[in-house]
Structures are given as structure tokens and as C-alpha cells.
Design an enzyme around this catalytic site. Structure first.
Site, short mmCIF file in Angstrom:
data_model
loop_
_atom_site.label_atom_id
_atom_site.label_comp_id
_atom_site.label_asym_id
_atom_site.label_seq_id
_atom_site.Cartn_x
_atom_site.Cartn_y
_atom_site.Cartn_z
N ASP A 1 1.22 -1.44 0.19
CA ASP A 1 -0.24 0.23 -0.15
C ASP A 1 0.80 1.42 -0.73
O ASP A 1 1.45 1.30 0.72
CB ASP A 1 -0.62 -0.18 1.43
CG ASP A 1 -1.50 0.78 1.11
OD1 ASP A 1 -2.06 1.99 0.16
OD2 ASP A 1 -3.36 0.22 1.29
N ILE A 2 0.45 2.13 -0.75
CA ILE A 2 1.13 3.63 -0.74
C ILE A 2 1.01 4.24 -0.18
O ILE A 2 1.72 4.98 0.53
CB ILE A 2 0.97 3.76 -2.41
CG1 ILE A 2 0.15 4.32 -2.64
CG2 ILE A 2 2.35 3.12 -3.08
CD1 ILE A 2 -0.29 5.30 -4.09
N HIS B 1 -10.87 -6.36 -2.68
CA HIS B 1 -9.15 -6.04 -1.78
C HIS B 1 -9.30 -6.60 -0.97
O HIS B 1 -10.54 -6.25 0.28
CB HIS B 1 -8.08 -4.82 -2.28
CG HIS B 1 -8.52 -3.75 -1.86
ND1 HIS B 1 -9.81 -3.70 -2.68
CD2 HIS B 1 -8.81 -2.66 -0.80
CE1 HIS B 1 -10.02 -2.00 -1.96
NE2 HIS B 1 -9.16 -2.06 -0.75
N HIS C 1 -6.37 -6.12 3.25
CA HIS C 1 -5.24 -5.22 3.63
C HIS C 1 -4.76 -5.89 4.14
O HIS C 1 -5.47 -6.74 5.35
CB HIS C 1 -5.76 -4.68 4.11
CG HIS C 1 -6.61 -2.84 3.73
ND1 HIS C 1 -5.64 -1.91 3.55
CD2 HIS C 1 -7.50 -2.76 3.19
CE1 HIS C 1 -6.22 -1.28 2.22
NE2 HIS C 1 -7.79 -1.12 3.09
#
Length: 130
Positions: free
Chosen positions: A29-30, A93, A95
Site C-alpha cells: 500500500d502506498i 481487495h 489489507h
């Protein structure tokens, strides 16, 4: 219109890839909550996680398990937490976030910042532990 995750999967947008197979893709994750915060997505674009077929959902979770184990070997943490939010990007998605306490998975916390080199190194290390 393709989601940002579909563009990442196709290589149209760069990412810090951690793992990939024919159906799933994992990348850092950016805007991470913690170092090693990774997103795991199916390559087939589907907006809502629970609209995936049973086979796709099961496959995603098995793939995520491999990635989570690698994160745990790479990043000092008590556990790797799993979260499904799904509101920001219309592409299913999960995390995976290294945890040392319950607040580590609070999405309202300020996001961490790491240099490009730190992100590349982190992705490489996690990938090496898969």
C-alpha cells in the site's frame, strides 16, 4: 473503466509487487498504516469482495495467507491483521497489516511515509519470504 488496481496489475501504474500468480496480485500500500502493509487483489476486476465466486474468494484468502506469513517473517510484529474496507477503490481487495496492538489497524491513523528505496526493499524482503 478499469480500476486503479487493474491498471497496477497490467503494469500501467507502477507498484511495489510482493507476489503474483495467474489469479491474484499482492503489492505494498502506498499509504500504509504500518511498514509492510500489503494489498491483495484478484486479477479479475470485481467491485465487492463478497461478489467474488466462492472459488475466487477462497483462492484469494489462501493467496493472502501465503503473503501474510511472509510479512510476519519479514516485519517484526505480533500478528498480521486482515481488513476489508472496499470503499476507496471499486476492486475487491484485502489489507494485510503488521500488528503490535489494536490501534495499528485503525484506518483513521496518519499514514506512514517511506522512501522509494525503503518500499522497494520491503517488497523484496517480503517476496523473498514467500
Amino acid at each position: 473503466m478499469a480500476s486503479v488496481f487493474s491498471k497496477i496489475i497490467r503494469g500501467e501504474i507502477p507498484s511495489y509487487k510482493v507476489a503474483e500468480d495467474d489469479k491474484y496480485y499482492a503489492f505494498l500500500d502506498i499509504a500504509p498504516l504500518q511498514k509492510g502493509h500489503t494489498l491483495v487483489v484478484p486479477k479479475r476486476e470485481e467491485d465487492y469482495l463478497f461478489d467474488l465466486s466462492d472459488e475466487e474468494l477462497a483462492g484469494l484468502m489462501v493467496f493472502a495467507k501465503k503473503v501474510a506469513k511472509a510479512i510476519g517473517k519479514t516485519i517484526p510484529c505480533e500478528r498480521v491483521g486482515v481488513a476489508v474496507i472496499g470503499l476507496d477503490v471499486p476492486h475487491a481487495h484485502v489489507h494485510l497489516v503488521p500488528l503490535n496492538g489494536g490501534e495499528d489497524l485503525n484506518f483513521s491513523n496518519p499514514k506512514k511515509e517511506f522512501s522509494k528505496e525503503e518500499m522497494q526493499d520491503c517488497a523484496r524482503q517480503i517476496a523473498a519470504n514467500i
